[in-house]
Write an enzyme that holds these catalytic residues in place. Structure first.
Site, mmCIF file in Angstrom:
data_model
loop_
_atom_site.group_PDB
_atom_site.id
_atom_site.type_symbol
_atom_site.label_atom_id
_atom_site.label_comp_id
_atom_site.label_asym_id
_atom_site.label_seq_id
_atom_site.Cartn_x
_atom_site.Cartn_y
_atom_site.Cartn_z
ATOM 1 N N ASN A 235 0.877 -1.171 0.000
ATOM 2 C CA ASN A 235 0.000 0.000 0.000
ATOM 3 C C ASN A 235 0.914 1.220 0.000
ATOM 4 O OD1 ASN A 235 -1.783 2.029 0.489
ATOM 5 N ND2 ASN A 235 -2.724 1.098 2.306
ATOM 6 N N ARG B 100 -2.556 -2.174 -3.379
ATOM 7 C CA ARG B 100 -3.761 -1.378 -3.182
ATOM 8 C C ARG B 100 -3.649 -0.167 -4.106
ATOM 9 N NH1 ARG B 100 -5.006 3.307 1.025
ATOM 10 N NH2 ARG B 100 -7.199 3.553 0.517
ATOM 11 N N HIS C 138 -12.812 2.652 0.093
ATOM 12 C CA HIS C 138 -12.767 1.616 1.147
ATOM 13 C C HIS C 138 -13.384 0.312 0.660
ATOM 14 C CE1 HIS C 138 -12.835 4.894 4.533
ATOM 15 N NE2 HIS C 138 -11.591 4.519 4.298
ATOM 16 N N ARG D 170 -12.268 15.356 8.023
ATOM 17 C CA ARG D 170 -13.095 15.728 6.858
ATOM 18 C C ARG D 170 -14.525 16.022 7.306
ATOM 19 N NH1 ARG D 170 -11.311 10.634 3.872
ATOM 20 N NH2 ARG D 170 -9.306 11.157 2.938
ATOM 21 N N GLU E 56 -7.784 -5.634 5.229
ATOM 22 C CA GLU E 56 -7.641 -5.297 3.814
ATOM 23 C C GLU E 56 -6.482 -6.070 3.188
ATOM 24 O OE1 GLU E 56 -8.075 -1.278 5.358
ATOM 25 O OE2 GLU E 56 -8.941 -0.732 3.427
#
Ligand code: ADP
Length: 395
Positions: A11, A87, A176, A236, A381
């Site tokens: 990743n 990823r 996601h 955010r 993941e």
């Protein structure tokens, strides 16, 4: 412990590189993080197979290739990976599933930087670095957006002029996806209910998103063309009036870029509380009576619940809600607050079970008379990327 036919999962960020070497049965892994890449203090934090840790400096402000050379040529040299799974954040509408990387795929990933300017170029760096070191090693891209490519048009289109979609790919993509895929799959395996399965998955970490998944397919999700849409997150804002930018520009003179930074980096839990984006610190501040921290937690819970309720519109049946991510997996109080807003779904908590589900524990926490199931499922993941990589390569 041994690592048989391991897959390397990467990743890559612009200055960091997370890696995991995972055995073919998924039971054993070596992992680590290279950070500050390109800086004088570039380093690798590596965890060995026996759990022992080593910190290594990368000489000469090492970048991705140098870091990977140390990782592959030194730290994990006794285990030759059979494949690499990357990823990749944005696959646009070009990639609907895990894809074996060739020159054309790499070029498309780079072109999609228009949709993910911070992420896709960094992901491409990792692919090129492996090409440099082991040109023959098969590489696979697993896109954050791919799982959501099953959304129907009425969920993925924005109510804006059609040409923006047809000529400029302006639509909702969602992110996601690897996590929502893994967690919904796992929930379907764990439930004792037969027949069709409809899950609401709440991935609550620093970034937060919720997805409606029906029989393994994403039907709708909270993030949009960028990860800013949807839930309130660590820094955010999530959903906001689209005229906010213009209003702030007119009244405070902020530029478009400044408003974007405000909404991505200075808002959410951090912005409302003025304390932190970290849920643990906020819960502590709230316990000490900090009113802004209390409000940030109430808003977070309310907004997650509001989204979960709205996403039920995308599900023919509702089996339950699955929580994941740092907050979803550990924040028992926050889970309680969120579920309290789901009263019209008939969701009821078993408090003792909820409190016990922390630090990587997997299990259900619905009361016996709850109308829907409630689960905590720690996301993985890396495992998902490993499985999809092996599957597409037929390993
Ligand atoms: P990322 O999106 O960066 O992968 P994580 O999934 O690690 O983030 O989630 C980070 C969030 O999880 C932080 O807000 C952190 O405070 C929260 N978290 C971690 N442990 C706990 C805990 N015990 N209780 C509440 N929140 C927690």
């Amino acid at each position: 412990m041994s690592l048989i036919n391991p897959t390397l999962v990467l990743n890559c960020g612009s200055s960091s590189l997370k890696y995991a070497l995972i055995s073919e049965d998924g039971e054993t892994r070596i992992e680590g993080l290279a950070e500050a890449l390109g800086n004088t203090d570039a380093r690798i934090k590596h965890k060995n197979l026996d759990g022992s840790k080593v910190d290594i400096n990368i000489p000469n402000s090492g970048a991705h290739t140098e870091a990977l050379q140390i990782i592959l040529g030194d730290l994990i040299k006794e285990y030759q990976p059979v494949a690499v799974g990357h990823r990749v954040v944005h696959g646009g509408d070009k990639f609907t599933k895990a894809t074996v990387i060739n020159e054309e795929v790499l070029a498309t990933i780079e072109e999609l930087a228009t949709l993910a300017p911070l992420h896709n170029p960094a992901n491409a760096l990792g692919i090129k670095a492996i090409n440099d070191i082991y040109p023959k090693l098969p590489q696979v891209a697993i896109f954050d957006t791919a799982f959501h490519q099953t959304m129907p048009a009425h969920a993925y289109r924005y109510a804006v002029p059609k040409q923006l979609y047809t000529d400029h790919q302006i639509r909702r993509y969602g992110f996601h996806g690897t996590s929502h895929n893994y967690v919904s799959n796992r929930a379907s395996k764990l439930t004792t209910q037969d027949g069709d399965k409809g899950w609401l998955v709440a991935h609550l970490g620093n970034g937060c998103s919720a997805t409606a998944v029906y029989n393994g397919k994403s039907m709708d999700t909270s993030m949009g063309i960028t990860p800013l849409e949807g839930l309130m997150m660590g820094t955010r804002s999530g959903d906001i009036d689209p005229s906010f930018h213009l209003h702030i520009h007119r009244t405070l003179g902020l530029s478009l870029e400044e408003v974007d930074t405000l909404l991505n980096k200075k808002s959410g839990l951090l912005g409302v509380s003025g304390v932190s984006n970290d849920m643990r610190i906020l819960e502590q501040a709230a316990a000490e009576g900090n009113q802004d921290a209390i409000l940030s937690l109430e808003m977070f819970a309310y907004r997650v619940a509001k989204y979960l309720l709205s996403l039920t519109a995308g599900l023919p049946v509702l089996t339950g809600v699955a929580f994941t991510g740092g907050i979803g997996e550990n924040g028992a109080d926050m889970r309680g607050k969120i579920v309290a807003h789901l009263k019209h779904l008939g969701a009821k908590i078993d408090t003792a079970k909820n409190d016990a589900l922390i630090r990587g524990a997997e299990g259900s926490f619905h009361a016996d008379d709850s109308a829907i199931e409630l689960w905590v499922i720690p996301t993985d993941e890396e495992y998902q990327i490993m499985s999809e990589t092996r599957e597409i390569l037929g390993l």
